[in-house]
Design a protein around this motif. Structure first.
Motif, PDB file in Angstrom:
ATOM      1  N   GLU A  41       0.849  -1.186   0.000  1.00 30.13           N
ATOM      2  CA  GLU A  41       0.000   0.000   0.000  1.00 30.13           C
ATOM      3  C   GLU A  41       0.889   1.242   0.000  1.00 30.13           C
ATOM      4  N   PRO A 330      -6.648   0.370  -7.151  1.00 35.02           N
ATOM      5  CA  PRO A 330      -6.741   1.384  -6.084  1.00 35.02           C
ATOM      6  C   PRO A 330      -5.359   1.755  -5.542  1.00 35.02           C
ATOM      7  N   GLU A 333      -4.500   5.729  -8.861  1.00 31.92           N
ATOM      8  CA  GLU A 333      -5.303   6.714  -9.604  1.00 31.92           C
ATOM      9  C   GLU A 333      -4.514   7.978  -9.933  1.00 31.92           C
ATOM     10  N   GLU A 334      -3.755   8.482  -8.946  1.00 34.39           N
ATOM     11  CA  GLU A 334      -3.023   9.725  -9.185  1.00 34.39           C
ATOM     12  C   GLU A 334      -2.018   9.570 -10.316  1.00 34.39           C
TER      13      GLU A 334
END
Lengths: 545, 545
Positions: A41, A330, A333-334
């Protein structure tokens, strides 16, 4: 453990996306299904990948009879090298899956690996494993029917029901029906899309959209997708051929996967259709398709470098038509948005999921998930492969299909499910640490290391080296101040003066080296915050000379 | 600059989402529209917020005649304190917007701030500004009709066309039509949703969905949304009243915004409907609604703490029904998903955008954007408020509406658009650095600081302090090794031995302090990588004694 009990232990992939791995254990015999990686993450700073906690199987390494791989995606094969470090057991995989294991993990060449195919039955006493075809976003995936002493277990693999797959491989209804007719004790089924109502469209659904885009494209067409999405690559090749375009493959992992898939016959393309990158300039733009990596906006991927003009011959230019044929995972996205913006700035026409359906998922949606449950009518149900909310939604679908609440187990990585003559129950947990790969080899998760990185990321560090006279405690020479990631332009002078004051004040009060260090720690932290409003990691080094 | 030229200079919000700010300049008179903040991207480590580069207006501070604020969102008001540091000009805002400026930025109390309302005409020679109502996700937003010496400019503000808004404030068609009838030189219009076809649903659309969820809820209902979404808060209050529930407000910014909005009459709620948090235990769960922050999964927000059992009296429990009434802002998806999973783990029923329409956008979709263009029929068009791809899509819509390509300007933050009798053109750029707020006050972006933080985040640091005899260069005492965020358990011993060798080898070759430092840098970096496979920031400190 000759107690007539089957243990089902997920070591990854339940309550998280990735590092899929399942252990079946009966009477001191262990069967492993998949051994994948998970991407860290965003707040797991500096970590390359996350792998399952193998402690449970390492402690029973000699009991492992076989490692079965359902398909060739990283989240199912990527952790094999770490597993094989200490487990010597034969691996069973289909042809393409085996090819991908061997190309991605060349160090495994020495390993005992066997090719299986759908329809095979593999005896691994006390288990027997039958393989059946499933449709997924990579060819040659299989589902598993596993006969155990307590009953028949079905493991769905990653699947969808694609009635018109591009690679011709359908999920095998007949075999599923046949397994169902034998009576299924337990179904373990893919939960990835359990939030999505209806059916996942067929891969074929993209044919018309791709055709329309190709028909309108005046310059080059550039398609970015996952390197493992062999069917998508095939479809782009077929469309290119139809519209008179030759195809170049760009990006290391795309080139590798394409090569092995073609060599094994999973991608069909005529030699003359392929365009080596160094011949790109010799062919008119409207006769060129590029297939590349970068659909996730990964900073070092082909599409990103092409969009930042860092890729010599194949930089993006006005007139290019670009198709980003994948959804952002997820957390990405950026990166994806930034990449899209750069492509637009260069004047390209860009198609992506937000504005046109240029991607379909490889996973079953709710109606397909229910169909599988209804065909198998298992006594027990365990949703696998998904974050916790996906498992919960999948469990609700199972209830709708008539499985009683008490026979549905929403368990997570590390939970132990036992099944015997009496029934099924959750019976404790095994070690389930996140194991990180960060540089050389795997590490048990070290919260202190990650926490320190988080603090360093926020405000950097301040190390102050102070030499003090061992008799008088007087400051010897100038204190050495080292900072990184902490000070902005123009802040140094005021801060150094302030630190110098704090140091002299602290030394003047005397004390042992430990005393001085401790007091300096506190006073330097206070001073740094007062001067800048930030809290770097502060380390005083006191040396008596 | 009495050259008959109007300059339009966006200082934020074009090619990026946030820090909205626009400068209009004519004949040494400057009008500023909005001054907002932007949230940093995930890779801008340690940065609190990003603000516009004010250099252009700071250099012309005495020419600024007025600061007009279109509505009370952070991305339109948040940078005011930094702007007012060096610009003394009156601020004009509607009542609620003014209230939010004053409650969020109490230090501004001394500032010259004026309340305006839709229908007002404000003379700021050589400009005149007319205000008209727009629907948005916060009440009291306005669009602007600005009469300038070269013609009429319309600034859309943030808007949608909501024909049945919860707060009763419609976008003022009549005024827009009237402005259109006067002849519009330039339209600057909100591009946020330019990727979305069709119409954005009315806020009222949520009424039925909320009612259905409330009707089925057996325990408490917890609704998380943006603290600034006053209309959503009103709707949840109204629904609660209808279903016999009292309402508690949780989370600092939610409490602040609610208080000021209620005080000014923008939220209507009877005293007896409000439930103080300390009375929560005295009321049955099915008579309680909580409205809270945390819809973005922000780690310190109310919903997240409630989901991690860190919020004393209001922790989430089985039987709670939770509605996350907001879309994740790109970059926040991981946080939101993690929060949802935690809520499911606690046994709550959770509704969120992925599975049910529990949120509507506050921004116009394509058909509304086209409607505004068609009503105004401007000669020139500049899409504002959006990342680059949004601006591109919006420009395509303008072309569809009949505006010639050469009259559409896709410009970005810092670009200068000039309009005079001859026409419009892009004429250079002004300073447009990203200005960061990180601790005390704003800093010009310092790539070295952010780069160092990125490296520290990846692998931490290694500082080695070496005392060398000033005559012989022999090592004095033990080298001091300081690391943070670098070493995992069990790696220290081997590394220290290796570093010690490198140090002795380097010292033995002699040299000045600078020589030794430089050579140590290289050899320690090599050793660190060889031992660990990671590349920390390495700093040798050599002191001759």
């Amino acid at each position: 453990m000759s107690d007539g009990t089957l243990r089902i232990i997920p070591l990854g992939g339940l309550g998280e996306i990735g590092r899929n791995m399942l252990v079946l254990e009966y009477d001191e015999a262990i069967l492993i299904i998949d051994a994948g990686i998970m991407f860290p993450e965003n707040d797991m700073l500096g970590v390359d990948v996350v792998i399952p906690d193998f402690s449970y199987v390492f402690e029973r390494a000699d009991q492992v009879k076989a490692i079965i791989i359902t398909h060739g995606h990283e989240d199912h094969i990527g952790a094999l090298p770490y597993l094989l470090d200490r487990v010597q057991a034969p691996i069973y995989a289909t042809r393409l899956t085996r090819g991908l294991i061997e190309v991605k993990l060349p160090a495994l060449k020495e390993v005992d690996i066997h090719t299986i195919k759908a329809g095979d039955r593999l005896e691994v006493p006390p288990f027997a494993v039958e393989f059946y075809n499933v449709s997924h976003s990579i060819p040659d995936g299989v589902g598993l029917g596993i006969t155990t002493p307590v009953g028949l277990i079905v493991h769905s693999g990653d699947f969808k029901f694609d009635h018109s797959p591009v690679n011709g491989q359908r999920t095998d209804f007949a075999k599923i029906a046949e397994l169902g007719s034998r009576g299924v004790l337990l179904l373990l089924s893919d939960s990835t899309n359990a939030e999505k109502p209806g059916y996942t469209p067929s891969e074929r659904y993209l044919e018309e959209t791709l055709g329309r885009i190709f028909a309108g494209a005046q310059g080059r067409v550039i398609v970015a997708t996952f390197a493992s999405n062999i069917s998508r690559i095939q479809q782009v090749i077929d469309t290119s051929e139809r519209y008179g375009r030759r195809v170049a493959i760009v990006g290391r992992s795309m080139v590798n996967n394409f090569r092995i898939a073609r060599q094994l016959g999973y991608v069909r393309v005529a030699d003359e259709l392929l365009l080596p990158l160094n011949q790109l300039r010799d062919v008119p733009d409207r006769e060129v398709t590029l297939i590349c990596t970068g659909s996730q906006g990964e900073p070092t991927s082909a599409l990103v470098r092409m969009g930042e003009r860092g890729y010599h011959s194949v930089n993006v230019k006005a007139g290019d038509t670009i198709i980003v044929s994948a959804n952002p995972i997820p957390g990405n996205e950026e990166y994806v948005n930034r990449t899209l913006d750069n492509l637009f700035r260069l004047g390209a026409d860009v198609y992506y999921d937000e504005i046109l359906d240029v991607h379909v998922s490889g996973h079953a949606s709710q109606e397909e998930q229910k169909l599988l449950i209804s065909m198998l009518r298992p006594r027990y149900f365990v949703p696998i492969h998904g974050e916790y909310r996906h498992l919960v939604w999948h469990s609700k679908l199972a209830r709708e299909c008539g499985i009683p609440q008490e026979n549905i187990f929403v368990i997570e990585t590390g939970d132990v499910l036992e099944i015997d003559q009496e029934g099924a129950r959750v019976a404790g947990r095994v070690a389930d640490h996140l194991v990180l790969v960060d540089g050389h080899g795997p590490k048990a998760v070290a919260h202190n290391v990650l926490e320190e990185r988080t603090n360093l990321a926020r405000s950097g560090f301040l190390v102050v080296v102070v030499l003090a006279d061992k008799y008088t405690n007087a400051l010897v020479g100038e204190p050495q101040i080292v900072t990184r990631g902490f000070l902005y332009e123009g802040e140094e002078v005021a801060l150094e003066a302030r630190l110098r004051e704090e140091i002299e004040e602290t030394l003047s009060r005397g004390g042992t080296r430990a005393d001085l260090t401790k007091r300096l720690q506190a006073s330097l932290e206070r001073a740094a915050y007062a001067e800048t409003g930030r809290r770097p990691i502060v380390v005083p080094v006191v040396i008596k000379v």
